[in-house]
Motif scaffolding. Structure first.
Motif, short mmCIF file in Angstrom:
data_model
loop_
_atom_site.label_atom_id
_atom_site.label_comp_id
_atom_site.label_asym_id
_atom_site.label_seq_id
_atom_site.Cartn_x
_atom_site.Cartn_y
_atom_site.Cartn_z
N ASP A 181 -6.94 86.16 44.26
CA ASP A 181 -5.79 86.65 44.07
C ASP A 181 -5.54 87.86 45.17
O ASP A 181 -6.13 87.79 46.26
N SER A 206 -1.88 93.36 40.75
CA SER A 206 -1.91 93.42 39.12
C SER A 206 -3.34 93.30 38.78
O SER A 206 -3.55 93.70 37.61
N SER A 207 -4.34 93.10 39.70
CA SER A 207 -5.76 93.62 39.51
C SER A 207 -6.12 95.08 38.97
O SER A 207 -6.66 95.21 38.38
N ASN A 208 -5.55 95.69 40.13
CA ASN A 208 -5.74 96.93 39.95
C ASN A 208 -4.42 98.24 39.41
O ASN A 208 -4.59 99.48 39.61
N HIS A 266 0.19 86.28 32.92
CA HIS A 266 0.21 87.39 33.92
C HIS A 266 1.09 88.37 33.51
O HIS A 266 2.00 88.19 33.03
N GLY A 296 -3.42 89.50 32.52
CA GLY A 296 -3.95 90.06 33.86
C GLY A 296 -3.84 89.26 34.90
O GLY A 296 -2.95 88.31 34.97
N SER A 297 -4.40 89.89 36.13
CA SER A 297 -4.10 89.05 37.39
C SER A 297 -4.61 87.78 37.32
O SER A 297 -5.35 87.27 36.27
N ALA A 348 -8.41 87.95 37.01
CA ALA A 348 -8.57 88.32 35.59
C ALA A 348 -8.67 87.11 34.55
O ALA A 348 -9.61 86.99 33.85
N SER A 395 -9.92 100.80 44.66
CA SER A 395 -10.40 99.85 43.68
C SER A 395 -11.33 99.17 44.06
O SER A 395 -12.08 99.31 45.11
#
Ligand code: 13P
Ligand code: SF4
Length: 315
Positions: free
Chosen positions: A46, A135-137, A204, A219-220, A223, A315
């Motif tokens: 990602d 988008s992950s963190n 997403h 989630g990303s 994820a 992160s």
């Protein structure tokens, strides 16, 4: 005919492998890339993983099979390396929805606010930013600010509104969006849920709120992939760009992944036209010709790097 096509694909793949060795290059690809591009990559991930990997590579040439802001992020993090992108027209509608001049006016109109920007932005927008997120963190980074901090979040109104809802914040949102994720059909999701009652809905956070409310997991891309791999469930409706299905299916061969279609379309899935600009031919050509290269003015790169480094350390 098909035999010819397969042969030319195999020939192209060999050419790419040889050129990659000759150039001392490494190929990074986002999960939304065409399957044959993901198969050629040394690393797939990602946007957070791609930024992290880029910052640690020893090779002198990085080929970014993704969209332009991903190449720019790699170029900012690795100023001494050559960063190639197989098609320089691979842009991003979300990054384009945030004009740096307008964003600067918005930031200046709220001088008591700190600025959080999604990685899907130009280097010029990052240079106006205190910390970048992916988008992950995004949730973790927003949580790192004091509860009473005044925050601007740009450019994605959907991700911003989702993060506001899960953190209880009231960040000021820039009014931008991604043309792919905004297009998913809530009606078609309701229909698919009826047809597949056991399926988990993976979405997403760039999707609209009405769709997020119907999701089991938000989630990303990484994820959503992790959830699919670790879940006991065997069926999933996937509300993000359909390129991710390739890695989901590869990692979970026994499970079923159903792409959520967009509105007003007879097409069964939702593609990012920018991501799909990258082809094997263009990957071969860019390694052969060593262009197009992604270049960021050094002064701008230094300004844009600070909020990216801050994100990476958080992160
Ligand atoms: P990820 O951060 O999940 O990789 O998403 C990037 C993107 O462009 C989503 O549309
Ligand atoms: Fe940009 Fe949307 Fe494509 Fe992601 S899917 S690269 S946000 S246009």
């Amino acid at each position: 005919m098909d035999v010819d096509k397969n042969q030319s694909k195999e020939t192209l793949k060999k050419e790419i492998e040889n050129l990659k060795k000759e150039r001392g290059a490494v190929i990074l690809a986002h999960y939304y890339q065409r399957p044959e591009i993901q198969e050629m990559a040394d690393f797939i991930g990602d946007s957070l993983a791609l930024a992290r990997i880029a910052s640690t590579l020893k090779e002198d040439v990085i080929v970014m099979c993704g969209v332009h802001f991903m190449g720019e992020t790699a170029a900012i993090l690795c100023p001494d390396k050559i960063v190639l992108i197989p098609d320089e027209n691979a842009g991003c509608s979300l990054a384009d929805s945030c004009d740096p001049v307008e964003f600067e006016k918005f930031v200046k109109a709220h001088p008591d606010h700190e600025v959080i920007s999604y990685v899907n932005t130009s280097a010029a927008v990052k240079a106006l930013t205190d910390v970048v997120v992916t988008s992950s963190n995004a949730r973790k980074v927003v949580d790192s600010f004091p509860r009473d901090a005044k925050l601007i979040f740009g450019p994605d109104r959907n991700l911003g509104s989702y993060i506001n809802s899960v953190t209880g914040r009231n960040m000021l949102l820039w009014n931008g969006a991604c043309h792919v994720h905004e297009q998913f059909s809530v009606e078609k999701l309701v229909e698919l849920k009826k047809q597949h009652p056991a399926a988990k809905v993976l979405a997403h956070p760039e999707c609209k709120k009405a769709l997020i409310l119907l999701a089991d997991v938000v989630g990303s891309t990484a994820a959503l992939l992790d959830y699919a791999v670790n879940s006991e469930c065997n069926e999933f409706i996937v509300a993000t760009e359909s390129g991710i299905l390739h890695e989901m299916q590869r990692k979970c061969p026994g499970k079923t992944f159903i792409p959520l279609p967009p509105n007003d379309s007879t097409c069964a899935c939702n593609d990012c036209s920018y991501m799909k600009l990258i082809t094997l031919e263009k990957l071969r050509d860019c390694l052969r010709d060593m262009k197009p290269q992604v270049k960021v003015d050094p002064e701008l790169a230094a300004k844009a790097r600070r909020p990216i480094d801050r994100m990476l350390s958080l992160s």
